[in-house]
Enzyme design. Structure first.
Site, PDB file in Angstrom:
ATOM      1  N   ASP A 346       0.870  -1.186   0.000  1.00  0.00           N
ATOM      2  CA  ASP A 346       0.000   0.000   0.000  1.00  0.00           C
ATOM      3  C   ASP A 346       0.904   1.232   0.000  1.00  0.00           C
ATOM      4  O   ASP A 346       2.028   1.169  -0.485  1.00  0.00           O
ATOM      5  CB  ASP A 346      -0.943  -0.031   1.211  1.00  0.00           C
ATOM      6  CG  ASP A 346      -2.272   0.667   0.927  1.00  0.00           C
ATOM      7  OD1 ASP A 346      -2.240   1.839   0.537  1.00  0.00           O
ATOM      8  OD2 ASP A 346      -3.330   0.057   1.099  1.00  0.00           O
ATOM      9  N   HIS A 369       2.260   1.997  -3.195  1.00  0.00           N
ATOM     10  CA  HIS A 369       1.327   2.937  -3.803  1.00  0.00           C
ATOM     11  C   HIS A 369       1.825   4.373  -3.740  1.00  0.00           C
ATOM     12  O   HIS A 369       1.064   5.309  -3.918  1.00  0.00           O
ATOM     13  CB  HIS A 369      -0.046   2.831  -3.124  1.00  0.00           C
ATOM     14  CG  HIS A 369      -0.733   1.530  -3.385  1.00  0.00           C
ATOM     15  ND1 HIS A 369      -1.998   1.243  -2.918  1.00  0.00           N
ATOM     16  CD2 HIS A 369      -0.334   0.419  -4.058  1.00  0.00           C
ATOM     17  CE1 HIS A 369      -2.347   0.024  -3.291  1.00  0.00           C
ATOM     18  NE2 HIS A 369      -1.342  -0.498  -3.974  1.00  0.00           N
TER      19      HIS A 369
END
Length: 539
Positions: A346, A369
């Site tokens: 993430d 991310h």
């Protein structure tokens, strides 16, 4: 004639005496005028003024520094404005506390000029207590001496609790987790507020999370928690291993190769996944040197903390490990994160509501991310973030680069954000502002929004695989004050990706240099009729 000669001589003598008297008076006047300027009282007054002006140069504070303690520890907040106001000592188990230099003052890693602080309560800081004087010699509490086996199988939770209780009572002391041993530790809280300050958690060995369902009960938000502490240090060369594979793995009941015992245990795992290492309600926090791997969810979280420094930490989990953010910040102020290696499933760093005065630099991110502010304003909530600098960052094969994401329906303000010297390599979308963020299949359109204002992009360079820039801003509250300088992003042809041009919607600002590719969709100037309230009004 003799009388005349005597009279003339007397007259000459009187004139000579008058001249000598005039010279003495003149010299005396000159001395009287010069001496007071060098008087001790005048010198002290000048020094006093100098100190006062120095205290007002603090970045992010409008109050003078508190009176420092009588010790060798420097006054918090004194000196240059970009110094961390909570410089934290970096002790070793066998050495007394000694102040560590601020990264802002390092000749190797000079800090950038801080962003211009906005106005309002979000930038005011409470009066900070002075750091306590350094300890002359701290006691060391080895977890092995409290019964820990360190074999990776025996539950050593009670031993860790015992060592912590002893250090907590002593203060200015060290909990030692020795090297070359593996300690199985269940969910545990190293908590205050009655602990004495300045405790060092010296991690040299490995701490392992349980892989069975029983220790987690119906689910917990964190595994290792440090709460309501002042002057807490976690440092060393050790490892925190969350062993989160139990939560990530998808078990297919029709797969004959699956281990039946493993499948049963997997099904028992609670849906609430714990953060590996969490700090809550703490002041003067330092985390350095350690490695955190394979957390079931977020690896390192700071919630309601002030005065945080994280550096030279490695965070790692697989690219497909869901929701495994590297560092998560929420309601925290005065945070410095630098010289990090981060790979996760993430955001490498996630900055949430209530955060201000955040300085991030010299970070390697990928996979993951990217670095994100948000999502903010979920479920029609208020969200405020200000004074964030992200600079000197390398991103490799991440989903996003630098991103601001907000939900429709929220209120609040994101203000004074600076992204500088970001090198991207094969990043899907390097620059993103998305005020229509939605992690569901569909989200309802709403009018209100978390406003975005004053975002600087400087020297964002490298390659992308989908889209170079995506500015999707609210119709009711367009993005304002976006500035781009030295943006050079070139496409990489990836077979399964379709390249797109820069996208802008209701985004206003300035292009200070030509960009590659040209971002012609940015509207130059300010949005018409957009009376954006100040940070003080909103937050």
């Amino acid at each position: 004639m003799k009388l005349r000669a005597k009279g003339l001589g007397l007259l000459l003598l009187l004139v000579l005496l008058a001249l000598c008297s005039t010279i003495e008076v003149s010299e005396a006047r000159r001395g009287k005028h010069w001496r007071p300027r060098s008087s001790p009282g005048s010198t002290q007054l000048k020094k006093g003024k100098g100190k006062k002006s120095s205290s007002h140069r603090q970045y992010g504070s409008n109050r003078p520094s508190p009176k420092p303690p009588v010790s060798s520890t420097p006054s918090p907040g004194a000196g240059k404005g970009n110094q961390n106001p909570y410089q934290q000592p970096s002790p070793t188990p066998d050495a007394p506390f000694s102040p560590s230099p601020s990264p802002a003052n390092s000749s190797r890693h000079p800090s950038p000029k801080p962003p211009t602080p906005g106005c309002g309560k979000g930038h005011q800081q409470p009066s900070r207590p002075p750091l306590p004087p350094p300890a002359s010699q701290g006691a060391v509490f080895n977890v092995v001496d409290f019964g820990a086996k360190g074999d990776g199988v025996t539950d050593d939770t009670k031993a860790f609790e015992g060592a912590w209780a002893a250090a907590c009572k002593q203060g200015a002391s060290t909990v030692l987790v020795p090297r070359e041993l593996e300690f199985l530790v269940g969910p545990i809280s190293f908590s205050g507020p009655y602990c004495k300050p300045n405790i060092v958690f010296q991690l040299e060995g490995t701490i392992l999370a349980p892989t069975s369902a029983r220790p987690w009960g119906s689910g917990l938000l964190q595994w290792l928690e440090f709460t309501k502490l002042n002057g807490i240090v976690i440092q060393g060369n050790g490892i925190i291993n969350g062993r989160g594979q139990q939560w990530w793995t998808y078990s297919d009941p029709e797969d004959e190769d699956d281990d039946d015992t493993y499948d049963v245990e997997l099904e028992r795992m609670p849906q609430i996944k714990p953060t590996a290492l969490r700090f809550y309600g703490s002041f003067n926090v330092l985390v350095s040197g350690i490695t955190i791997v394979n957390s079931s969810q977020c690896h390192l979280k700071f919630d309601n903390c002030q005065g945080v420094m994280v550096h030279d930490v490695t965070i790692s989990s697989p690219e497909n490990s869901l929701n495994t953010d590297g560092i998560h910040l929420q309601n925290s102020k005065d945070v410095s994160i630098h010289h990090m290696n981060m790979a996760c499933g993430d955001d490498c760093i996630s900055i949430q509501t209530g955060c201000s005065n955040i300085n991030i630099h010299n970070v390697n991110c990928g996979p993951g991310h990217g670095i994100s502010i948000g999502g903010l304003g979920r479920d029609n909530t208020k969200a405020c973030v200000s004074n964030v600098t992200v600079r000197d960052v390398n991103m490799f094969r991440t989903m996003n680069g630098v991103r601001i994401k907000t939900w429709q329906g929220g209120v609040g303000l994101v203000q004074d954000i600076r992204f500088s010297n970001i090198q991207v390599s094969e990043v899907q979308t390097p620059i993103i502002i998305d005020q229509f963020y939605c992690d569901k299949s569909t989200c309802r359109n709403q009018t209100s929004a978390v406003a975005v204002s004053g975002v600087q992009y400087e020297n964002i360079r490298g390659t992308f695989t989908i889209k170079p820039v995506h500015f999707a801003c609210s119709d009711s509250l367009p993005c304002s004050g976006i500035s781009l300088t030295g943006v050079q992003l070139r496409p990489v042809q990836v077979p399964h990706y379709h390249l797109n041009n820069p996208f802008c919607w209701q985004a206003f600002g300035e292009l200070y240099t030509p960009t590659v590719p040209p971002i012609a969709c940015l509207q130059i100037g300010k949005p018409a009729g957009n009376n954006l309230q100040t940070y003080n009004d909103i937050c």
